[in-house]
Design an enzyme around this catalytic site. Structure first.
Site, PDB file in Angstrom:
ATOM      1  N   ASP A 138       0.867  -1.193   0.000  1.00  0.00           N
ATOM      2  CA  ASP A 138       0.000   0.000   0.000  1.00  0.00           C
ATOM      3  C   ASP A 138       0.899   1.237   0.000  1.00  0.00           C
ATOM      4  O   ASP A 138       2.015   1.173  -0.503  1.00  0.00           O
ATOM      5  CB  ASP A 138      -0.980  -0.055   1.185  1.00  0.00           C
ATOM      6  CG  ASP A 138      -2.269   0.702   0.892  1.00  0.00           C
ATOM      7  OD1 ASP A 138      -2.186   1.909   0.628  1.00  0.00           O
ATOM      8  OD2 ASP A 138      -3.353   0.098   0.933  1.00  0.00           O
TER       9      ASP A 138
ATOM     10  N   HIS B 178       2.105   2.024  -3.196  1.00  0.00           N
ATOM     11  CA  HIS B 178       1.155   2.950  -3.811  1.00  0.00           C
ATOM     12  C   HIS B 178       1.651   4.397  -3.760  1.00  0.00           C
ATOM     13  O   HIS B 178       0.891   5.324  -3.978  1.00  0.00           O
ATOM     14  CB  HIS B 178      -0.222   2.831  -3.143  1.00  0.00           C
ATOM     15  CG  HIS B 178      -0.886   1.502  -3.384  1.00  0.00           C
ATOM     16  ND1 HIS B 178      -2.131   1.186  -2.910  1.00  0.00           N
ATOM     17  CD2 HIS B 178      -0.448   0.402  -4.070  1.00  0.00           C
ATOM     18  CE1 HIS B 178      -2.442  -0.057  -3.288  1.00  0.00           C
ATOM     19  NE2 HIS B 178      -1.434  -0.552  -3.986  1.00  0.00           N
TER      20      HIS B 178
END
Ligand SMILES: *[C@@H]1O[C@H](CO)[C@@H](O)[C@H](O)[C@H]1NC(C)=O
Length: 394
Positions: free
Chosen positions: A219, A242
């Site tokens: 993430d 991310h």
């Protein structure tokens, strides 16, 4: 059981013999002398908590020493306030979490340091053993949300240096409601496919610095939630993951804004995003302002520069209203490299609160080996200067 005095004396002589860098006379509590076992299997929580109690109540600075080897910690809440002005965890070994995710998966954290002023974690490895939970989530079973490897809550004068954090069930390091935090030279690693394993999450905190760290996760490498102010992030390499995100913001109608954030000299490699601001597509009084993204290198990044104010990941829980979060005074300076998609600059702002004072300066992004990239703007206002490729849509 050793008496307190004997334990302290034993620990102190060890410090003098084996721990250069610790001031002579500083109290050192070795968890092994409180019964911690370096076998990776016996629960050492009680020993760690005893060492904490001794250090926290000391009248001088104190160190909790974790020698090399593998120590199983079922979970630990290290709670102040402390009488000691400074408690340091100095870790040579690895601290491992229980393999059963039900032990901590519901409480939200594995190791929690709370209500403390003056606390450091130096060196060592935390292994969250999150794989079991990730596969439970991948099966779509009913699984707990997961635990953060290390959370600091309501603490100030926090210093984390040279820590390695592996395979957290959820976020790796959380800084919540803290002030004056410095994180330096940390290494965070979880597979690119692991869900919600953000590297460092900062929220409701003031004056936080993250320097010289290497983060690869499933993430955000670093995420900044509501109430983050005066944050400086420099010299981070991010990927997989991310990217570095401000947000998600605006999930609740009433929340604190994010302001004065600098992200400098960061390299993104193969990440979903580079520098991102995202807010939910619903009403809120939140904001993000005085944000500086500078000196970033993008290597094959899907969305190198992105503002996403229509965030609604599960297509539920948002009413698809315009975002109430106002984004202003955001500078992108010296951002270069390659985009993995055609749209390298995507500024998708709220129709109700258009982004204002966005500045693009010396931005050069190409799409796959020199094909032209494009930029896309919705409700975004500002200026560009210097070389800006793809050309600005502001
Ligand atoms: C912005 O944050 C940085 C880093 O914490 C700090 O040094 C600086 O003084 C802040 N600027 C303002 C205007 O508060």
């Amino acid at each position: 059981m050793l008496s307190k005095a004997v334990a302290a004396a034993t620990a102190l002589s060890l410090a003098v013999l084996f721990l250069p860098g610790i001031a002579r006379g500083e109290l050192v509590y070795n968890v092994a002398s409180f019964g911690a076992r370096a076998d990776g299997a016996s629960d050492s929580s009680a020993a760690f908590l005893k060492a904490w109690a001794m250090s926290c109540s000391a009248t001088t600075p104190a160190t909790i020493y974790v020698p090399s080897g593998s120590f199983l910690l079922r979970g630990a809440k290290f709670v102040g306030p402390c009488r000691s002005s400074s408690v340091t965890f100095r870790i040579d070994g690895t601290i491992v979490a229980p393999s059963d995710y039900n032990v901590n998966g519901h409480s939200g954290y594995w190791i929690l340091i709370r209500d403390v002023s003056g606390v450091s974690v130096i060196g060592g490895t935390l292994d969250g053993r999150g794989a079991g939970l990730w596969s439970c989530k991948a099966r779509g079973g009913s699984c707990p949300q997961g635990a953060t490897n290390l959370e600091f809550s309501n603490a100030d004068n926090v210093y984390v240096k040279g820590l390695t954090s592996l395979n957290s069930q959820m976020f790796h390091i959380v800084i919540n409601a803290c002030k004056d935090v410095r994180i330096q030279g940390v290494h965070i690693e979880a597979p690119g496919t692991s869900p919600n394993t953000d590297g460092i999450h900062i929220g409701e905190s003031d004056t936080v610095t993250v320097l010289g760290s290497k983060i690869g996760t499933g993430d955000d490498c670093i995420s900044l939630g509501p109430g983050s102010s005066n944050v400086w992030i420099e010299g981070v390499s991010c990927g997989p993951g991310h990217g570095i995100s401000i947000g998600s913001l605006g999930s609740s109608p009433n929340e604190n804004g994010v302001q004065n954030v600098t992200v400098s000299t960061v390299t993104f490699t193969g990440t979903q995003n580079g520098v991102r601001i995202k807010s939910w597509a619903k009403q809120s009084n939140g904001f993000a302002r005085h944000i500086f993204f500078q000196h970033a290198t993008m290597n094959n990044v899907q969305n190198p520069i992105i503002i996403d104010q229509s965030y609604c990941p599960y297509y539920s829980g948002c009413s698809n209203e315009p975002s109430g979060v106002s984004v202003s005074d955001v500078t992108y300076f010296d951002i270069h490299g390659t985009s993995a998609t055609e749209v390298a600059v995507n500024l998708d702002c709220s129709s109700e609160y258009p982004c204002s004072s966005i500045k693009l300066e010396d931005v050069k992004l190409t799409y796959e080996g020199n094909q032209a990239a494009t930029s896309s703007c919705r409700n975004a206002g500002g200026t560009s200067s210097g070389v800006v490729v793809p050309s600005s849509c502001l």
